[in-house]
Design a protein around this motif. Sequence first.
Motif, PDB file in Angstrom:
ATOM      1  N   ASN A  35       0.868  -1.179   0.000  1.00  0.00           N
ATOM      2  CA  ASN A  35       0.000   0.000   0.000  1.00  0.00           C
ATOM      3  C   ASN A  35       0.904   1.227   0.000  1.00  0.00           C
ATOM      4  O   ASN A  35       1.685   1.410   0.944  1.00  0.00           O
ATOM      5  CB  ASN A  35      -0.909  -0.010   1.231  1.00  0.00           C
ATOM      6  N   PHE A 190       5.864   1.455 -11.430  1.00  0.00           N
ATOM      7  CA  PHE A 190       4.470   1.655 -11.077  1.00  0.00           C
ATOM      8  C   PHE A 190       4.154   3.121 -10.795  1.00  0.00           C
ATOM      9  O   PHE A 190       3.011   3.548 -10.926  1.00  0.00           O
ATOM     10  CB  PHE A 190       4.119   0.797  -9.860  1.00  0.00           C
ATOM     11  N   ILE A 300      -6.543  -8.559 -12.502  1.00  0.00           N
ATOM     12  CA  ILE A 300      -6.184  -9.694 -11.654  1.00  0.00           C
ATOM     13  C   ILE A 300      -7.193 -10.822 -11.861  1.00  0.00           C
ATOM     14  O   ILE A 300      -8.406 -10.599 -11.887  1.00  0.00           O
ATOM     15  CB  ILE A 300      -6.143  -9.266 -10.177  1.00  0.00           C
ATOM     16  N   ALA A 370      -3.120 -11.618  -7.250  1.00  0.00           N
ATOM     17  CA  ALA A 370      -3.019 -10.329  -6.568  1.00  0.00           C
ATOM     18  C   ALA A 370      -1.578  -9.983  -6.204  1.00  0.00           C
ATOM     19  O   ALA A 370      -1.191  -8.804  -6.227  1.00  0.00           O
ATOM     20  CB  ALA A 370      -3.895 -10.339  -5.316  1.00  0.00           C
ATOM     21  N   ASP A 371      -0.763 -10.985  -5.863  1.00  0.00           N
ATOM     22  CA  ASP A 371       0.642 -10.719  -5.514  1.00  0.00           C
ATOM     23  C   ASP A 371       1.436 -10.172  -6.690  1.00  0.00           C
ATOM     24  O   ASP A 371       2.536  -9.641  -6.505  1.00  0.00           O
ATOM     25  CB  ASP A 371       1.317 -12.001  -5.012  1.00  0.00           C
ATOM     26  N   GLN A 372       0.905 -10.286  -7.912  1.00  0.00           N
ATOM     27  CA  GLN A 372       1.611  -9.807  -9.105  1.00  0.00           C
ATOM     28  C   GLN A 372       1.116  -8.439  -9.560  1.00  0.00           C
ATOM     29  O   GLN A 372       1.392  -8.020 -10.679  1.00  0.00           O
ATOM     30  CB  GLN A 372       1.465 -10.833 -10.224  1.00  0.00           C
ATOM     31  N   TYR A 373       0.426  -7.721  -8.692  1.00  0.00           N
ATOM     32  CA  TYR A 373      -0.093  -6.386  -8.988  1.00  0.00           C
ATOM     33  C   TYR A 373       1.041  -5.469  -9.461  1.00  0.00           C
ATOM     34  O   TYR A 373       2.128  -5.458  -8.899  1.00  0.00           O
ATOM     35  CB  TYR A 373      -0.722  -5.819  -7.732  1.00  0.00           C
ATOM     36  N   GLY A 374       0.769  -4.713 -10.536  1.00  0.00           N
ATOM     37  CA  GLY A 374       1.775  -3.817 -11.093  1.00  0.00           C
ATOM     38  C   GLY A 374       2.411  -4.400 -12.347  1.00  0.00           C
ATOM     39  O   GLY A 374       1.906  -5.360 -12.932  1.00  0.00           O
ATOM     40  N   GLN A 376       4.390  -6.569 -14.863  1.00  0.00           N
ATOM     41  CA  GLN A 376       4.958  -7.912 -14.978  1.00  0.00           C
ATOM     42  C   GLN A 376       5.392  -8.085 -16.437  1.00  0.00           C
ATOM     43  O   GLN A 376       4.562  -8.014 -17.336  1.00  0.00           O
ATOM     44  CB  GLN A 376       3.929  -8.983 -14.607  1.00  0.00           C
ATOM     45  N   VAL A 399      -0.647  -5.466 -14.337  1.00  0.00           N
ATOM     46  CA  VAL A 399      -1.628  -6.285 -13.629  1.00  0.00           C
ATOM     47  C   VAL A 399      -2.434  -5.417 -12.660  1.00  0.00           C
ATOM     48  O   VAL A 399      -1.888  -4.603 -11.917  1.00  0.00           O
ATOM     49  CB  VAL A 399      -0.924  -7.429 -12.878  1.00  0.00           C
ATOM     50  N   GLY A 400      -3.738  -5.620 -12.704  1.00  0.00           N
ATOM     51  CA  GLY A 400      -4.635  -4.853 -11.848  1.00  0.00           C
ATOM     52  C   GLY A 400      -5.281  -3.677 -12.544  1.00  0.00           C
ATOM     53  O   GLY A 400      -5.985  -2.891 -11.898  1.00  0.00           O
TER      54      GLY A 400
END
Length: 509
Positions: A35, A190, A300, A370-374, A376, A399-400
């Motif tokens: 966050n 990001f 996601i 979700a752990d791969q947010y941003g 990739q 991602v997201g």
Amino acid sequence: MMLIVRSLIILLVGFRTIVHGVHFRGGTITWRPLNNTPSGSTVAVQIRERYSWNRITYPCDDATIALHGTLGGGTYVTGVSGAWSGAWTNMNTAINCTDYSVALIVSSGEHYETQTFPLNILFSIGFVNGNWLTNLVVGGNNQGWSVVCRVNTVIRPDGYINSSPIAVSLPIVYKEINIQQVHVVEMSDFDGTDTLRCRWANLSGNFNNADECDGVCYGIPGASLIEDNCTLVFTLTNAGVYAAAALQIEDYYSSSYTTPMSSVPIQFLFYGYAAPAGTCTTPPAIIGNRPNRACIGTPIGSNVTEYIIIQVYCPGHAIVDLVSSAPTGMKKSGIINSSPSSYISCVLFSFFHYFVTDVYEIILSWFPIADQYGPQSFCAGAIDTIQLQSNQWCITFLVGFESPDIIRPTMVQGSASPIGTVFQNQTIFSIQTTKSVNRPTLNGTYIYFTDATANNTLVQKFDCGWAPEVIYTGFTTIIRFPVAPWIPGHFYYVTFDSGVASGTDFCGK
């Protein structure tokens, strides 16, 4: 920026098997807060490590990937400078295998881990060990490696917590000797407004206050580096020998700032080869509707399917292997020869023969979590049976986020204008998108106007990367013709390349 695109990708393939020890083949370490809005006195930060190894030392195959098998381990990423004591917990370097190449004898993988740090501290962490590959033009003889990353939880001037840049490259890139080569390292971040630059890793006097490269500092003799877009320009001179690239990618709050907020490593290898004997030495190429360095919004949990399309231009050549750098969980099909080559004889005023090229494809499938947010990234390249290699091809999934898309016009005015019957002097057209868009950052993506009545004759095309006739304003893209080219009674249609516009969500520079 996030590009409007459909989907395509590439692959790299096998040279003849060449065995070189020892085991390290490069890697990277990056991080991001879970966050980025400050709350309390600490922040949870996800650390990502990715390494490549000698496949003989650390075997990997399809079964290993399917079972989430690990490579390496027993050694650790440790604190190397700054306020790491009491904040950093040593991280095991065991990684889940995501990629391998039989011909290049390389296995690669990555691992994610979340740790909690106090706000407003700076420190550097590193994977420092030995031994690098022995057969290096600079830094051979079993010298050690040092892969170092700067973590910074100091609040940014905009009030948020920083995320590090991300850089990606294939672990081993084959290049012909004695000709100038150009290689671009894919960078993304990001934090949408940051300025990204890359530099050579060095032994001391750097932002990490640490040895960033050990035995492979400045490992490509005579190479130059364009820092703003991380482009390497170099000439390899030794066939059968590797050269190590050790770089640091750094993010600045704006172009006027002189001190970076973070610094992440990217280390990989070039292999020099002599031009092969033979009548045809044209390398394979990656073709299709995904431009190199495209960025695609990817929700996601969405079902991602991408197609790697490779074209072979030499008779008798085939694509034989894949070397890639893929996100965790991405699956790759086998190599499919979707359009076998053939010879065709034609008669005009004399006989002649021409070669119809082979086309190969590989299908990628992925469900991002979700752990791969941003950002990739995926990179790949293709090698044929006589060691001719395509250029590296990379694509980044944001991602997201959703990609902007064109609103398909109907006979109700609004989503596109004009539609249906148009006046012969019509010079202004517009199209609506689902999200606000900007001009793409890459040239070579076109809008085409075609005359269907005149056997699908191209009337006009505009390069959206620079053409002043294409104007981007919020959710609307406007195309202005200097002179109306329309013929009364003819039917026309409009087509768009992938990536004709960029979303306002950030992917990379």
